[in-house]
Design a protein around this motif. Structure first.
Motif, PDB file in Angstrom:
ATOM      1  N   ASN A 368     -49.235  60.044  34.621  1.00 52.48           N
ATOM      2  CA  ASN A 368     -48.472  58.799  34.501  1.00 52.48           C
ATOM      3  C   ASN A 368     -47.610  58.796  33.244  1.00 52.48           C
ATOM      4  O   ASN A 368     -46.510  58.266  33.236  1.00 52.48           O
ATOM      5  CB  ASN A 368     -49.411  57.591  34.455  1.00 52.48           C
ATOM      6  N   VAL A 401     -50.124  57.345  40.004  1.00 50.51           N
ATOM      7  CA  VAL A 401     -49.029  56.574  40.600  1.00 50.51           C
ATOM      8  C   VAL A 401     -48.272  57.464  41.589  1.00 50.51           C
ATOM      9  O   VAL A 401     -47.947  58.606  41.271  1.00 50.51           O
ATOM     10  CB  VAL A 401     -48.075  56.070  39.504  1.00 50.51           C
TER      11      VAL A 401
ATOM     12  N   HIS B 283     -49.517  51.508  34.654  1.00 51.98           N
ATOM     13  CA  HIS B 283     -50.527  51.823  35.667  1.00 51.98           C
ATOM     14  C   HIS B 283     -51.548  52.846  35.183  1.00 51.98           C
ATOM     15  O   HIS B 283     -52.198  53.513  35.984  1.00 51.98           O
ATOM     16  CB  HIS B 283     -49.844  52.219  36.970  1.00 51.98           C
ATOM     17  N   CYS B 293     -54.223  45.454  40.873  1.00 50.43           N
ATOM     18  CA  CYS B 293     -52.856  45.416  40.353  1.00 50.43           C
ATOM     19  C   CYS B 293     -51.862  45.274  41.514  1.00 50.43           C
ATOM     20  O   CYS B 293     -52.211  45.521  42.677  1.00 50.43           O
ATOM     21  CB  CYS B 293     -52.601  46.727  39.599  1.00 50.43           C
ATOM     22  N   CYS B 295     -49.749  47.268  42.266  1.00 49.25           N
ATOM     23  CA  CYS B 295     -49.551  48.602  42.845  1.00 49.25           C
ATOM     24  C   CYS B 295     -50.671  48.970  43.807  1.00 49.25           C
ATOM     25  O   CYS B 295     -50.611  50.022  44.444  1.00 49.25           O
ATOM     26  CB  CYS B 295     -49.465  49.646  41.739  1.00 49.25           C
ATOM     27  N   ARG B 297     -53.891  49.534  42.951  1.00 53.77           N
ATOM     28  CA  ARG B 297     -55.047  50.104  42.275  1.00 53.77           C
ATOM     29  C   ARG B 297     -55.825  49.033  41.499  1.00 53.77           C
ATOM     30  O   ARG B 297     -55.371  47.902  41.367  1.00 53.77           O
ATOM     31  CB  ARG B 297     -54.596  51.210  41.310  1.00 53.77           C
ATOM     32  N   CYS B 300     -55.403  48.564  36.226  1.00 57.86           N
ATOM     33  CA  CYS B 300     -54.224  49.055  35.489  1.00 57.86           C
ATOM     34  C   CYS B 300     -54.022  48.216  34.220  1.00 57.86           C
ATOM     35  O   CYS B 300     -54.346  47.034  34.184  1.00 57.86           O
ATOM     36  CB  CYS B 300     -52.976  48.948  36.351  1.00 57.86           C
ATOM     37  N   GLU B 302     -51.412  46.931  33.041  1.00 60.82           N
ATOM     38  CA  GLU B 302     -50.547  45.791  33.346  1.00 60.82           C
ATOM     39  C   GLU B 302     -51.326  44.546  33.782  1.00 60.82           C
ATOM     40  O   GLU B 302     -50.897  43.423  33.526  1.00 60.82           O
ATOM     41  CB  GLU B 302     -49.597  46.288  34.437  1.00 60.82           C
TER      42      GLU B 302
END
Lengths: 443, 443
Positions: A368, A401, B283, B293, B295, B297, B300, B302
């Protein structure tokens, strides 16, 4: 020459030398056409590089022949040596080449640096460097420089190891120490030796003060044992060796040793960071509820994937900490582990799968952040690649990701233990290619 | 000219232009002495750069005067424009300068890209670019290029957004789409438009096929609206803007938006990685037992430090997801939050401290891996820096590896929301400085 012109001259000497190093033998006319330098300049640069013993003319040789413009030129440097030395928890590795890459020394000795005081290890290093230097001198090769690889944070400007957790080293002035020893033994120059200080350049046969980026000791390097000593992180140097070997410009190299280090090549350059400390992958937090690391923190990646962690999983009674265990060579220990696998020893495959999964988890963070094309597994990871890579790759793809991981693959390094010593010698070669004036004009 | 000589010529044009850009006005003689180029070459290079409208002579001007060697030269480029456009979850920002850095456009409009289909957002972008382009043309400035900043993984070679989780974009060919729109509206060149494909260069007023690294559309750029369009990650571009503003060669820029992105400057260069995907900090897994998240997952970074996470902590009923909330400008929303703080609203300080702690924890990983001198907080992080930085700095120092963290500091960016649009325009300027032949010789 005015300062600016001297800089231009040095850059042009480097341009011509690198050109021949990378593209192989060719005529002065070809060098001029391909570099954009004019022919008169090339002739003058070539004459200087010949005087420094770095280029030779190929083709028919006549005694006393004077350089003729039509003859192809080639890199010489067979009398210029580069020495890399790697100290690790359980071995010291030595590697030397000449400027053209001919391997002159490649060996590794078991050494229990983990249970020694730093001074004992440095004395051993000094003795090994002296042996290597004498051996090269007997071959007619003079050292252009020495780079020492250490598994820790290194202040490269000062040749100072700030911290090497698995060696229990803190603020060890490696370059200065090695130079001071050399000075004491030769009984000279000692009065001129300042204490370890920024901007000092250490040399094996004495000490010369000056900025590390332009080692003044280098000029005398081919005339005696005064080769400048630099120090760098082992994983960084191994990454450079791997980049030289494979040419992949975006790669992460992981050292699988007792500790786990990382070297990052990004866009064809080593990622150093503001202080040269980049790539400290071993102490990235991966498990807040995990075990205590050698560095004192909890849950570092190294506690999941280091060689000590693997051995602890397989046979807790053989865990590191006793000098007897550490003294054994890593290859020997791994051969034993392979025997256990072959014998179907319970727990071995599961321990390897567990290490593989944690390799993949940690690698997801690296992918990442760095988006490398490959993650090169060095040291013990390479020896057990067959068992580790499939699990690690699957875990990486599960966690990373999308997009980033699609084109990143784990690969095993071919360079073996001691890759860092190879990279260390390569750094010395690169330094000469970047500044050929480091090599003195022959008398 | 042979190919090699054309390359050398281009490199030398760039050398002279950059020299004047970085060091300010000076005479041809000074340029020659300082660059090591000979005076005849400099005279010829300067004449070509003047013909392309990139240099001017300063000092007394006479009508029809012919360049005189003694007059100081300066960067001109006042007729050459660079446009940066940033699309984010809740706004679109536009920034334009001329080649000398004079700011021509700097604005931000609220736009709910989160709840729009990609095509609606692209239509808005296209309309904004057209307005900006027309506005610049009215000023006598012709666009040398356009760079679009997007919060996601971008395949920069193709101008393709691979994935932008918070926009819900997947494989959106931004450069090709914007160019196609422009082609349709002008009713021309459409037949020549290939589908999005590697190596294609999109231009706002039509499409020209060719390698992205040497956009053939650039030559016509000052003669019409055909400015090449490139696309890059928002955090990368903001990091470049911050590097330009501060000169710190090792920095990490963090975008504090609904999502959290990272841009890494290492040794004075943007870290791209093998595919341009480096710096996906948002991430990185930080809490295996945490929340899901955007995304898909779990855990993360974030989800701990993004603006959505902060708002969720303070007032769960105002969480993102409803178009009404998203439509509001981030500055407006933050002003409201500051009011809550001032009113002593329970939970606000604790929510900020929690975000600060997680900032420090994630930053420890970044510091271990990149060893930056500063971590620059952008977007909402900057607006709340006073509350976030002390907590984050303490946590970083508690967790990071000794040595690395000692000299790394959190700082708040001065560039505000829209830093990425500023960096995007900067990229266009750099492209012209690197290859002045992108700007056509004036008729």
């Amino acid at each position: 020459m005015p300062a600016d012109q001297a800089l231009v001259r040095r850059a042009n000497l480097s341009l011509v030398l690198r050109h021949l190093h990378e593209r192989g033998p060719r005529s002065r006319a070809a060098v001029a056409a391909e570099t954009g330098l004019n022919k008169t300049t090339v002739t003058s640069l070539v004459a200087e590089l010949q005087a420094r013993g770095l280029l030779k003319e190929t083709g028919p040789q006549h005694e006393g022949a004077i350089g003729r413009p039509g003859l192809p030129l080639a890199l010489d440097g067979s009398a210029v040596g580069a020495l890399g030395v790697e100290v690790n928890v359980d071995y010291i590795a030595v590697f030397a080449t000449d400027l053209g890459g001919r391997v002159l020394i490649d060996r590794r000795v078991s050494f229990d640096a983990m249970s020694c005081p730093a001074e004992r290890t440095l004395a051993e290093l000094e003795s090994i460097i002296r042996q290597a230097s004498d051996g090269l001198q007997a071959l007619g090769v003079h050292l252009a420089g020495i780079t020492v690889a250490v598994p820790g944070l290194v202040d490269t400007a000062c040749g100072l190891v700030v911290v090497a957790p698995n060696l229990d080293w803190h603020n060890v002035p490696v370059a200065a120490w090695l130079s001071r020893r050399a000075g004491q033994e030769s009984g000279e120059l000692l009065a001129q030796v300042p204490p370890a200080a920024p901007g000092m350049v250490a040399t094996a046969g004495g000490l010369v003060a000056g900025p590390a980026s332009a080692p003044v000791g280098g000029l005398g390097a081919v005339d005696g044992p005064q080769a400048p000593i630099t120090v760098d992180n082992d994983a960084n140097l191994a990454a450079l060796a791997e980049y030289t070997a494979t040419g992949v410009p975006d790669l992460v190299y992981l050292t699988g040793e007792v500790g786990v280090g990382g070297g990052i090549i990004a866009g064809g350059r080593l990622l150093g960071g503001a202080d040269g400390f980049a790539g400290e992958v071993g102490h990235v937090l991966v498990d807040p509820g995990g075990e205590r690391c050698g560095c004192g923190r909890i849950g570092c990646w190294e506690t999941k994937v280091g060689l000590a962690a693997l051995i602890r999983k397989i046979s807790p009674e053989q865990a590191y900490g006793t000098p007897h265990q550490v003294l054994r060579d890593p290859e020997e220990r791994l051969a034993e582990l392979q025997l256990l696998r072959a014998a179907g020893e319970p727990g071995v495959e599961e321990a390897l799968a567990e290490v593989g999964r944690w390799l993949g988890r940690g690698a997801a963070t690296l992918v990442n952040l760095f988006n490398p094309r490959v993650i090169v597994l060095g040291g013990y990871f390479a020896q057990l690649a067959e068992a580790l890579i499939p699990v690690a790759q699957e875990e990486l793809e599960r966690i990373g990701v999308a997009g980033s991981v699609a084109r990143c693959r784990f690969v095993a390094s071919d360079l073996g233990f001691g890759a860092a010593s190879r990279g260390a010698a390569g750094v010395v070669v690169q330094r000469v290619l970047a500044d050929p004036t480091l090599i003195a004009v022959r008398p």
